[in-house]
Design an enzyme around this catalytic site. Structure first.
Site, PDB file in Angstrom:
ATOM      1  N   GLU A  47       0.814  -1.221   0.000  1.00  0.00           N
ATOM      2  CA  GLU A  47       0.000   0.000   0.000  1.00  0.00           C
ATOM      3  C   GLU A  47       0.846   1.268   0.000  1.00  0.00           C
ATOM      4  O   GLU A  47       0.304   2.370   0.103  1.00  0.00           O
ATOM      5  CB  GLU A  47      -0.928  -0.001   1.218  1.00  0.00           C
ATOM      6  CG  GLU A  47      -1.797  -1.235   1.339  1.00  0.00           C
ATOM      7  CD  GLU A  47      -2.707  -1.457   0.154  1.00  0.00           C
ATOM      8  OE1 GLU A  47      -3.096  -0.452  -0.493  1.00  0.00           O
ATOM      9  OE2 GLU A  47      -3.037  -2.624  -0.139  1.00  0.00           O
ATOM     10  N   GLY A 132      -5.663   5.550 -10.908  1.00  0.00           N
ATOM     11  CA  GLY A 132      -5.522   5.717 -12.348  1.00  0.00           C
ATOM     12  C   GLY A 132      -6.619   5.085 -13.168  1.00  0.00           C
ATOM     13  O   GLY A 132      -6.541   5.082 -14.401  1.00  0.00           O
ATOM     14  N   HIS A 179     -14.809  -3.084  -1.999  1.00  0.00           N
ATOM     15  CA  HIS A 179     -14.029  -1.956  -1.459  1.00  0.00           C
ATOM     16  C   HIS A 179     -14.907  -1.122  -0.507  1.00  0.00           C
ATOM     17  O   HIS A 179     -15.136   0.071  -0.720  1.00  0.00           O
ATOM     18  CB  HIS A 179     -13.516  -1.068  -2.593  1.00  0.00           C
ATOM     19  CG  HIS A 179     -12.073  -0.712  -2.473  1.00  0.00           C
ATOM     20  ND1 HIS A 179     -11.070  -1.624  -2.682  1.00  0.00           N
ATOM     21  CD2 HIS A 179     -11.461   0.455  -2.155  1.00  0.00           C
ATOM     22  CE1 HIS A 179      -9.899  -1.041  -2.520  1.00  0.00           C
ATOM     23  NE2 HIS A 179     -10.101   0.214  -2.184  1.00  0.00           N
ATOM     24  N   ASP A 183     -10.624   3.480   3.675  1.00  0.00           N
ATOM     25  CA  ASP A 183      -9.189   3.207   3.793  1.00  0.00           C
ATOM     26  C   ASP A 183      -8.997   1.804   4.355  1.00  0.00           C
ATOM     27  O   ASP A 183      -9.864   1.266   5.061  1.00  0.00           O
ATOM     28  CB  ASP A 183      -8.529   4.241   4.706  1.00  0.00           C
ATOM     29  CG  ASP A 183      -7.006   4.147   4.700  1.00  0.00           C
ATOM     30  OD1 ASP A 183      -6.457   3.626   3.714  1.00  0.00           O
ATOM     31  OD2 ASP A 183      -6.379   4.582   5.689  1.00  0.00           O
ATOM     32  N   GLY A 184      -7.852   1.196   4.049  1.00  0.00           N
ATOM     33  CA  GLY A 184      -7.479  -0.077   4.660  1.00  0.00           C
ATOM     34  C   GLY A 184      -8.092  -1.308   4.029  1.00  0.00           C
ATOM     35  O   GLY A 184      -8.008  -2.396   4.607  1.00  0.00           O
ATOM     36  N   GLY A 186      -7.237  -3.113   1.286  1.00  0.00           N
ATOM     37  CA  GLY A 186      -6.275  -4.138   0.899  1.00  0.00           C
ATOM     38  C   GLY A 186      -5.719  -4.889   2.094  1.00  0.00           C
ATOM     39  O   GLY A 186      -5.635  -6.122   2.090  1.00  0.00           O
ATOM     40  N   ARG A 187      -5.330  -4.157   3.117  1.00  0.00           N
ATOM     41  CA  ARG A 187      -4.790  -4.793   4.319  1.00  0.00           C
ATOM     42  C   ARG A 187      -5.849  -5.659   5.000  1.00  0.00           C
ATOM     43  O   ARG A 187      -5.558  -6.767   5.477  1.00  0.00           O
ATOM     44  CB  ARG A 187      -4.261  -3.728   5.271  1.00  0.00           C
ATOM     45  CG  ARG A 187      -2.942  -3.104   4.842  1.00  0.00           C
ATOM     46  CD  ARG A 187      -2.627  -1.833   5.598  1.00  0.00           C
ATOM     47  NE  ARG A 187      -3.489  -0.735   5.168  1.00  0.00           N
ATOM     48  CZ  ARG A 187      -3.546   0.448   5.758  1.00  0.00           C
ATOM     49  NH1 ARG A 187      -2.799   0.694   6.830  1.00  0.00           N
ATOM     50  NH2 ARG A 187      -4.334   1.392   5.299  1.00  0.00           N
ATOM     51  N   THR A 188      -7.086  -5.160   5.035  1.00  0.00           N
ATOM     52  CA  THR A 188      -8.177  -5.942   5.623  1.00  0.00           C
ATOM     53  C   THR A 188      -8.431  -7.205   4.816  1.00  0.00           C
ATOM     54  O   THR A 188      -8.642  -8.288   5.379  1.00  0.00           O
ATOM     55  CB  THR A 188      -9.455  -5.095   5.702  1.00  0.00           C
ATOM     56  OG1 THR A 188      -9.205  -3.911   6.464  1.00  0.00           O
ATOM     57  CG2 THR A 188     -10.587  -5.872   6.367  1.00  0.00           C
ATOM     58  N   ARG A 190      -6.333  -8.943   2.983  1.00  0.00           N
ATOM     59  CA  ARG A 190      -5.271  -9.939   3.176  1.00  0.00           C
ATOM     60  C   ARG A 190      -5.371 -10.586   4.556  1.00  0.00           C
ATOM     61  O   ARG A 190      -5.013 -11.762   4.724  1.00  0.00           O
ATOM     62  CB  ARG A 190      -3.908  -9.288   2.937  1.00  0.00           C
ATOM     63  CG  ARG A 190      -3.680  -8.950   1.456  1.00  0.00           C
ATOM     64  CD  ARG A 190      -2.310  -8.380   1.170  1.00  0.00           C
ATOM     65  NE  ARG A 190      -2.146  -6.996   1.625  1.00  0.00           N
ATOM     66  CZ  ARG A 190      -2.511  -5.923   0.932  1.00  0.00           C
ATOM     67  NH1 ARG A 190      -3.104  -6.055  -0.241  1.00  0.00           N
ATOM     68  NH2 ARG A 190      -2.303  -4.702   1.394  1.00  0.00           N
TER      69      ARG A 190
END
Length: 280
Positions: A47, A132, A179, A183-184, A186-188, A190
């Site tokens: 991240e 992007g 999503h 925030d968070g 991706g970490r959540t 995994r």
């Protein structure tokens, strides 16, 4: 290799691992600590966290903060470490997936770094998209709650029927595609994936953050989301599980060999030394 063949090989590797002599309590603790630290480092680095593995080790093992590193990166390290330990506790108790569990993990992950603490663990109200790719937004805010409910319904059914590795990969992919948080995510995701793996008796896997590995990871997630074809991401996660199982088996086999070597390489005078000591 087709995903079915990968999953069959993974099941065989897991059975092989289970048949080997386990590590001692102290060895197991040290290995778990190393896996946890690598997870904190790698998941944050994906991240954009700039800390090196060495710096993360220093912070988590000694409490020493390296001079000149960003405070936000340090706080992210502390938060994800707490979230990882919470996740492992949930996994050890075979805690079922729930909205409360997911919200709590996200709150811990973003506890000290979010700019809006009141909304940590709260579903977002604004549109979001991959960096992007403004033309490919994630789930619209008004659809998040019902889609999270559908995700939980899916999880409660499919965890019993899918191969555990396939389920863990799909859980990660479906969660990231929604999503739900500002925030968070991706970490959540995994953490959720590794909770599912751990509950099924598989080792934690750590997606690597180097440029090539991160690019492949992000591209496979994007392809799976845009095409609704989950196999590219399932295949990637299967490769991580297979590699991690092979590494774990190597460690266990080396431990068995070292134990046997030591058992067969004892000075006969040692037994007499112990007996004499007991008689003193």
């Amino acid at each position: 290799m087709p995903i079915e063949e990968k999953l069959a090989e993974i099941s065989e590797l897991k059975a092989k691992m289970a048949a080997l002599r386990p590590l001692s309590v102290e060895q197991g603790k040290e290995l778990k600590q190393r896996v946890r630290i690598e997870h904190v480092w790698s998941s944050n680095a994906i991240e954009g966290n700039t800390l090196t593995l060495h710096e993360v080790v220093s912070i988590l093992n000694t409490g020493m903060i390296v001079h000149g590193v960003p405070v936000k990166d340090v706080l992210e390290t502390l938060d994800l470490n707490e979230a990882y330990e919470y996740m492992m506790e949930l996994a050890s108790q075979q805690t079922p997936l729930s909205s409360t569990l997911i919200r709590t993990l996200n709150r811990i992950v973003t506890l000290q770094t979010t700019n809006d603490k009141a909304n940590a663990g709260v579903y977002r109200i604004l549109a979001a998209w991959p960096f992007g790719s403004e033309d490919k937004p994630y789930v619209a805010p008004f659809d998040i709650a019902p889609q999270m409910d559908q995700l939980l319904d899916w999880a409660h059914t499919e965890q019993k029927t899918l191969h555990p590795v396939q389920f863990a990969a799909d859980l990660h992919q479906k969660f990231v595609s929604i999503h739900p948080f500002a925030d968070g995510n991706g970490r959540t995701a995994r953490l959720l994936m590794n909770m599912a793996l751990t509950q099924a008796g598989y080792p934690v896997i750590n997606v690597q953050p180097d440029k090539e590995a991160r690019t492949i990871y992000m591209e496979d997630l994007a392809v799976s989301r845009e095409s609704a074809n989950l196999q590219p991401f399932e295949s990637l996660i299967s490769d991580y599980v297979r590699k991690t199982l092979a590494q774990r088996i190597s460690i266990l086999e080396l431990n068995e060999k070292n134990q046997e070597d030591a058992k067969n390489d004892v000075d006969p005078r040692f037994e007499k030394f112990l007996q004499d000591k007991d008689n003193d």
